[in-house]
Design an enzyme around this catalytic site. Structure first.
Site, short mmCIF file in Angstrom:
data_model
loop_
_atom_site.label_atom_id
_atom_site.label_comp_id
_atom_site.label_asym_id
_atom_site.label_seq_id
_atom_site.Cartn_x
_atom_site.Cartn_y
_atom_site.Cartn_z
N ARG A 136 5.80 10.09 7.44
CA ARG A 136 5.61 8.70 7.02
C ARG A 136 6.86 8.08 6.40
O ARG A 136 7.17 6.92 6.62
CB ARG A 136 4.45 8.67 6.00
CG ARG A 136 4.26 7.40 5.21
CD ARG A 136 3.13 7.62 4.21
NE ARG A 136 3.05 6.59 3.18
CZ ARG A 136 2.15 5.62 3.15
NH1 ARG A 136 1.27 5.52 4.12
NH2 ARG A 136 2.13 4.74 2.16
N ARG A 152 6.97 1.25 -0.82
CA ARG A 152 6.75 1.28 -2.27
C ARG A 152 8.07 1.08 -3.00
O ARG A 152 8.13 1.25 -4.22
CB ARG A 152 6.13 2.62 -2.70
CG ARG A 152 4.78 2.93 -2.09
CD ARG A 152 3.68 1.99 -2.56
NE ARG A 152 2.39 2.41 -2.03
CZ ARG A 152 1.91 2.02 -0.86
NH1 ARG A 152 2.64 1.23 -0.07
NH2 ARG A 152 0.72 2.42 -0.45
N TYR A 206 -3.14 2.00 10.44
CA TYR A 206 -4.10 1.24 11.21
C TYR A 206 -5.23 0.82 10.28
O TYR A 206 -5.26 1.23 9.12
CB TYR A 206 -4.65 2.09 12.38
CG TYR A 206 -5.51 3.26 12.04
CD1 TYR A 206 -6.89 3.23 12.26
CD2 TYR A 206 -4.97 4.42 11.49
CE1 TYR A 206 -7.69 4.31 11.97
CE2 TYR A 206 -5.77 5.49 11.19
CZ TYR A 206 -7.12 5.44 11.43
OH TYR A 206 -7.90 6.51 11.12
N GLU A 244 -2.57 -4.43 9.46
CA GLU A 244 -2.97 -3.06 9.78
C GLU A 244 -3.64 -3.11 11.14
O GLU A 244 -4.81 -3.49 11.26
CB GLU A 244 -3.92 -2.51 8.71
CG GLU A 244 -3.30 -2.36 7.33
CD GLU A 244 -2.40 -1.14 7.21
OE1 GLU A 244 -2.33 -0.36 8.18
OE2 GLU A 244 -1.77 -0.96 6.16
#
Length: 415
Positions: free
Chosen positions: A238, A255, A306, A381
């Site tokens: 990720r 983030r 998603y 998403e």
């Protein structure tokens, strides 16, 4: 609609390289659970597992969770004790990945043998293929396209942007639609939907005069190191590939933005935010380009997978702080939702991310709304193709991309 010779060569090389790469991280017997969460209290209970090693929350709602084989018995006991309803939707994650890999290898062999050198959306593109395609568009359509390297990653890979404008490819004379994809490395379907958008706007530009009333600035792969790693070593990767500590690699680039950024101590976590806001070369590069266009950005879209969601700021706290033009965000989001539903796509949920999901600090949409001043800012998403999650079957890429195109078109035309 023709690739340059470079891309044809890349396809042939990919067949060889994929047969010789080091053994990939295996997810044999990992299971994915779809969990019904019907209250804030239950959501908070479930989140206790979020940073446990061997647990991977696949979507922002946290309702689809991948579990290491050694934890499955304890996790199912936890679900039972806390009265969660759940279903095991993938019994063996590795089997799903193997099927994807086999399809891709067979596709590349067929393509190389056929000698065809045309763009298609029948497989997930590598980072090299993406960059070669962007460069070819810049050469072929100089009156519409400019491609730039906006930065370089920790491992030396270029971060490329494409601007699409009837002003000889120079964006900024009209309101700008700014899009980034692939900031989370494993979310390949998001990258492909952005590439399909580029393909349509450039190679079929005469069909989209309405959309070209705005300028487009697009970074299809915002995390090249992570994206490459997810293709070669670990399908579920990720973060980026910066060495956070001696033992742990990677920063969650979504983030790492400087809007109510918050330090997180677990450097091994998939959501580790880095040592400071904008510590990473990738977010620094995106920020430079965003500041170039500033409040002339009509719509900002961070494309993820998603969850079938259209999310607007702010997501940093609860009770949530609404973006200044909240009603406008909801109305435009609902127009986009209706547009994708009208062409057979799933019915997206429209709402504030903190309200629908949970709070998260240092996210790009919050930063673009709160600092850059874009009129509309969203996180999309996209659909995961039913039960498959990130591992959308390659056979569904075109369908998902054509459906998602209606979101982009609706937002651009109605912002």
């Amino acid at each position: 609609m023709k690739y340059c010779a470079t891309v044809a060569v890349l396809l042939a090389l990919a067949v060889f390289c994929q047969s010789t790469i080091a053994e990939q991280v295996s997810y044999r017997d990992y299971k994915v659970y779809s969990i019904r969460v019907d209250s804030v209290e239950k959501h908070n209970v479930l989140k206790r597992w979020q940073d446990v090693k061997g647990v991977d929350f696949w979507d922002r709602a946290g309702y689809r969770v991948m579990i290491h084989p050694s934890l499955q018995e304890a996790f199912e006991r936890f679900l039972a004790v806390n009265a969660f309803s759940y279903e095991r939707i993938i019994e063996d994650v590795e089997a799903t990945i193997e099927a994807e890999r086999k399809y891709d290898q067979e596709y590349r062999r067929r393509k190389a043998a056929s000698g065809r050198a045309t763009v298609d959306f029948e497989h997930f593109w590598t980072n090299a293929e993406v960059n070669a395609y962007l460069d070819e568009l810049a050469q072929t359509y100089p009156n519409l396209v400019r491609v730039a390297t906006i930065g370089t990653t920790h491992l030396g890979r270029p971060i490329k942007s494409i601007t699409i404008s009837t002003n000889n490819g120079v964006a900024g004379s009209k309101p700008v639609v700014f899009i980034d994809g692939g900031i989370h490395a494993r979310e390949w379907a998001g990258v492909m939907s952005v590439l399909y958008l580029i393909h349509e706007l450039v190679e079929h530009s005469s069909s989209y005069a309405d959309m070209l009333n705005k300028d487009w600035v697009i970074i299809p792969v915002a995390n090249p190191d992570g994206y490459e790693f997810s293709h070669t070593d670990n399908r579920m990767w990720r973060k980026n590939r910066f060495p956070a500590t001696i033992l742990c690699t990677g920063i969650d680039l979504n983030r790492n933005w400087d809007y109510l950024w918050m330090f997180t101590s677990n450097a091994c976590s998939d959501s580790y935010a880095g040592t400071t806001a904008f510590s990473e070369l990738e977010t620094q590069a995106l920020d430079r380009v965003l500041k170039q266009y500033g409040s002339n950005i009509a719509v900002y879209l961070a494309v993820h997978t998603y969850g079938d969601m259209i999310l607007y700021p702010y997501g940093h706290s609860w009770p949530f702080v609404p973006v200044a033009n909240q009603a406008g965000h909801i109305a435009l989001g609902e127009q986009a939702r209706d547009a994708i539903t009208a062409v057979g796509g799933p019915r997206y949920v429209v709402g504030n991310s903190a309200e629908i999901l949970y709070t998260a600090n240092g996210c790009s949409d919050d930063y673009v709304a709160g600092v850059i001043g874009a009129r509309y800012a969203y996180t999309l998403e996209l659909t995961g193709g039913g039960r498959q999650g990130f591992d959308l079957p390659a056979t569904e890429i075109l369908a998902v991309s054509t459906q998602t195109f209606q979101i982009y078109r609706t937002m651009a035309n109605n912002a």
